[in-house]
Scaffold this active site. Structure first.
Site, PDB file in Angstrom:
ATOM      1  N   ASP A 136       0.778  -1.235  -0.171  1.00 32.91           N
ATOM      2  CA  ASP A 136      -0.019  -0.166  -0.083  1.00 32.91           C
ATOM      3  C   ASP A 136       0.942   1.280   0.127  1.00 32.91           C
ATOM      4  O   ASP A 136       0.523   2.128  -0.421  1.00 32.91           O
ATOM      5  CB  ASP A 136      -1.004   0.005   1.181  1.00 32.91           C
ATOM      6  CG  ASP A 136      -1.988  -0.909   1.026  1.00 32.91           C
ATOM      7  OD1 ASP A 136      -2.359  -1.246  -0.132  1.00 32.91           O
ATOM      8  OD2 ASP A 136      -2.619  -1.388   2.042  1.00 32.91           O
ATOM      9  N   ARG A 184      -1.672   9.684   0.028  1.00 34.42           N
ATOM     10  CA  ARG A 184      -2.424  10.365  -0.882  1.00 34.42           C
ATOM     11  C   ARG A 184      -3.891  10.406  -0.615  1.00 34.42           C
ATOM     12  O   ARG A 184      -4.635  11.294  -0.867  1.00 34.42           O
ATOM     13  CB  ARG A 184      -2.293   9.935  -2.416  1.00 34.42           C
ATOM     14  CG  ARG A 184      -0.922  10.036  -2.971  1.00 34.42           C
ATOM     15  CD  ARG A 184      -1.118   9.765  -4.244  1.00 34.42           C
ATOM     16  NE  ARG A 184      -1.316   7.873  -4.681  1.00 34.42           N
ATOM     17  CZ  ARG A 184      -1.760   7.663  -5.957  1.00 34.42           C
ATOM     18  NH1 ARG A 184      -1.618   8.357  -6.904  1.00 34.42           N
ATOM     19  NH2 ARG A 184      -1.957   6.322  -5.880  1.00 34.42           N
ATOM     20  N   TYR A 189      -9.875  -0.887   3.249  1.00 32.88           N
ATOM     21  CA  TYR A 189      -9.243  -0.992   4.543  1.00 32.88           C
ATOM     22  C   TYR A 189      -8.937   0.519   4.825  1.00 32.88           C
ATOM     23  O   TYR A 189      -8.646   1.439   4.024  1.00 32.88           O
ATOM     24  CB  TYR A 189      -8.127  -1.669   4.599  1.00 32.88           C
ATOM     25  CG  TYR A 189      -8.223  -2.984   5.268  1.00 32.88           C
ATOM     26  CD1 TYR A 189      -8.744  -3.287   6.389  1.00 32.88           C
ATOM     27  CD2 TYR A 189      -8.011  -4.289   4.589  1.00 32.88           C
ATOM     28  CE1 TYR A 189      -8.647  -4.678   7.058  1.00 32.88           C
ATOM     29  CE2 TYR A 189      -8.405  -5.610   4.831  1.00 32.88           C
ATOM     30  CZ  TYR A 189      -8.721  -5.569   6.252  1.00 32.88           C
ATOM     31  OH  TYR A 189      -9.020  -6.963   6.911  1.00 32.88           O
ATOM     32  N   HIS A 244      -4.756 -12.009  10.079  1.00 36.77           N
ATOM     33  CA  HIS A 244      -6.165 -12.019  10.254  1.00 36.77           C
ATOM     34  C   HIS A 244      -6.758 -13.136   9.763  1.00 36.77           C
ATOM     35  O   HIS A 244      -6.655 -13.394   8.365  1.00 36.77           O
ATOM     36  CB  HIS A 244      -6.231 -10.689   9.373  1.00 36.77           C
ATOM     37  CG  HIS A 244      -8.000 -10.195   9.686  1.00 36.77           C
ATOM     38  ND1 HIS A 244      -8.358  -8.985   9.036  1.00 36.77           N
ATOM     39  CD2 HIS A 244      -8.701 -10.631  10.712  1.00 36.77           C
ATOM     40  CE1 HIS A 244      -9.581  -9.010   9.699  1.00 36.77           C
ATOM     41  NE2 HIS A 244      -9.929  -9.933  10.399  1.00 36.77           N
TER      42      HIS A 244
END
Length: 638
Positions: free
Chosen positions: A298, A306, A382, A592
């Protein structure tokens, strides 16, 4: 040759870029003839001076301002990596990026926005949707970074696309994955190179609306909590420099890394020269032919800052707030402002220390307080919050908060044991969120050594006849080849950064200890593509000798990079690390296995790490905390 009038009002080498500096930098690039009609500005950020130059700079001296600019020609897919002197008005360096060998520049919003029209024109995609009874106009195309898997894609800007059905404007598409089909798109040529329709899986039907009819939920009646500071906050902010309870640091912000803390010190003594989240990767565990490639960087692929949120008082932060706006460049090279990008405030944090004594009648309590510096960013489904906490006892903590919507699939039952069913027929694949904190240390100066510290069980012996003794083992990490470590909760492993030339009153070197959380590193096979590309995440800790060019743990150009960039190349020279200018790269994160409770919106999950002083002070630095004078707290005695 000067190409434009230099413009800078910077008062410090690490001052954040202003709108005027951004405009000047992009104008210099245009004036130099380095952009075409089809070019976009991918990244514009401060080229920070060498640490040595920052430390030797004195107020009033001239400030040389350099800006790094990444440009993409969308017509050709060619990228350029430029260094621009804003104060000199010139292009200092100009490097053409080899997309096959070096990787691609990050993905543009403009490229994402082009995907749905490209797919709508492809008969294979339209047919795959029609087979499932869906109109292509009602399918949201979610373009995702492609990774590096197929030789014929090398050198091309590729994204892979999954579809999600949206019944109406208020429907949440994540509830309706159109699973079993994936498209590969060349965003430079604007064509779909492949549509793979592997499985005809039902599209989950239940909506994700948060109302009682769709998702019945108990109502929690809570009375308001008001956070007030009648005399105002205890911190001050001047020219992005924050001072609070002996702490001092400078706030920075970057389109790639987001919030950066510079020159963090306490009581006039340096601790960390620069702290940031320099990368993160989200590897998924679904090995199906539709999804095996799902691994998102990411930071490096999307420039996640951004998408920083504008924070609002009473929702994202409580109390007496100071906000920092962030000024970034848009894809046309113009400055844009994110209002309230960074939140600064104080929080009560329970009891700092307390004792009621049996013998002398002492009954003393002091309340802890922490300073919070935070920002939140949304990457597709997310939402991530990053919270730096400074405490009155000298502790530094980073907490990452993950919330938002889990990425979804069709649930295929026991035949495909890589996902949890979170709604009827709706799956959430297993995955990890692995972050890399870059900690450019300066513990009471730049000459530091790192020790790995383990608890050691001692066998029964003449000196340990009852077997109750245990000890600690300190192992110096003397070279970069030795300083690639994995955390071990069974021995309470920590890493101490000490300054061998500075001692406390007991003659011990002053230090700070990195306390990791117990969590797995990358779980993918070591021979996998993602393990090669995200090598940083295969270790809990890397230590390197400072080099201003080594900013990103997975390398400069992560998008479609073939692998072994970043830290593996940084440590190839095996530099010595004793009494050196060291940088810690700490991997931390979440593994997760989604739960039904993570749907339809995920409760915040937490991960992070802590830096605690170890012999840095001669005694408890929180002794000077005042007694509470709150009207809600009874106080007796002097």
């Amino acid at each position: 040759m000067t190409l434009t009038t230099p413009r800078s009002t910077a008062t410090h080498p690490l001052s954040r870029l202003t709108a005027e500096e951004i405009s000047t930098a992009t104008t210099i690039v245009r004036d130099a003839g380095l952009v075409a009609e089809s070019s976009k500005f991918v990244y514009v950020g401060l080229e920070e001076p060498h640490k040595r130059d920052v430390l030797t700079w004195t107020p009033g001296e001239p400030v040389e301002r350099r800006v790094r600019v990444l440009v993409l020609d969308r017509a050709t897919g060619n990228g350029r990596d430029l260094t621009v002197s804003v104060t000199g008005g010139t292009v200092v360096t100009d490097v053409e990026i080899d997309g096959a060998a070096d990787g691609q520049v990050p993905i543009l919003d403009a490229e994402f926005e082009a995907i749905e029209p490209i797919l709508a024109a492809d008969e294979r995609w339209v047919a795959a949707m029609a087979k499932r009874g869906l109109d292509v106009a009602d399918v949201r195309a979610v373009p995702l970074s492609a990774g590096s898997y197929f030789p014929d894609e090398s050198g091309h800007r590729i994204v892979r696309v999954l579809g999600f059905h949206q019944a109406d404007e208020t429907d949440l598409p994540w509830a309706h994955p159109v699973d079993g089909v994936v498209a590969y798109v060349d965003v430079t040529r604007g064509v779909t190179t492949a549509v793979h329709d592997h499985y005809d899986l039902p599209v989950p039907a239940e909506r994700a609306d948060l109302d009682q009819a769709t998702h019945p939920h108990a109502v929690r009646d809570l009375k308001p909590i008001e956070i007030t500071q009648p005399e105002g906050p205890s911190f001050t902010v001047e020219d992005d420099v924050v001072r609070w309870a002996g702490w001092e640091f400078r706030v920075g912000f970057d389109a790639r890394e987001g919030l950066v803390l510079h020159q963090l010190s306490i009581d006039g003594r340096s601790v960390v020269h620069r702290a940031s989240i320099a990368e993160m990767v989200v590897p998924y565990a679904d090995p199906s032919p539709v999804r095996f490639w799902q691994n998102y960087f990411d930071v490096g692929e999307y420039l996640f800052a951004r998408y920083t949120n504008s924070l609002e008082l009473g929702c994202d932060c409580l109390g007496e707030i100071h906000y920092f706006d962030a000024t970034l460049a848009d894809e046309d090279g113009a400055p844009r402002t994110i209002r309230n990008a960074v939140c600064l405030h104080e929080e009560d944090h329970g009891v700092a220390w307390k004792h009621t004594d049996l013998f002398n009648g002492m009954a003393e309590t002091r309340r802890s307080r922490r300073l919070v510096i935070s920002f939140f960013t949304t990457i597709g489904n997310y939402d991530y919050g990053f919270y730096w906490y400074l405490y009155t006892d000298g502790t530094i903590q980073l907490e990452s908060k993950a919330t938002g919507i889990v990425f979804t699939s069709s649930y295929r039952g026991d035949e495909h044991p890589y996902a949890t069913e979170i709604a009827p027929g709706l799956g959430a694949p297993f995955h990890q969120h692995l972050f890399s904190a870059r900690l450019d240390m300066a513990v009471d100066g730049t000459g530091n050594t790192v020790h790995e510290v383990d608890a050691v069980r001692l066998p029964m012996s003449d000196t340990n006849p009852y077997g109750n003794a245990f000890a600690r083992r300190l192992t110096p990490l003397t070279r970069e080849s030795e300083a690639q470590r994995v955390s071990d909760a069974t021995v309470g492993r920590t890493w101490h950064v000490v300054n061998p030339s500075k001692t406390n009153r007991f003659g011990q070197p002053v230090g700070y200890a990195l306390h990791p959380q117990a969590s797995p590193v990358l779980l993918a096979d070591g021979e996998s593509s993602i393990a090669q590309r995200a090598a940083f995440s295969t270790r809990s800790l890397w230590v390197t000798e400072y080099d201003p060019a080594e900013r990103y743990p997975a390398g400069d150009f992560v998008n479609q990079h073939p692998g072994s960039g970043g830290l593996p190349s940084f440590v190839a020279g095996d530099a010595p690390l004793e009494d050196a200018d060291v940088v810690l790269w700490h991997t931390f994160g979440l593994t997760h296995f989604p739960r039904p409770e993570d749907w339809p919106v995920m409760p915040t999950d937490y991960t992070g790490f802590t830096l605690k002083p170890v012999g840095f002070f001669d005694r408890n630095p929180a002794l000077g905390l005042p007694r509470s004078t709150s009207s809600h707290c009874a106080s007796h005695g002097s």
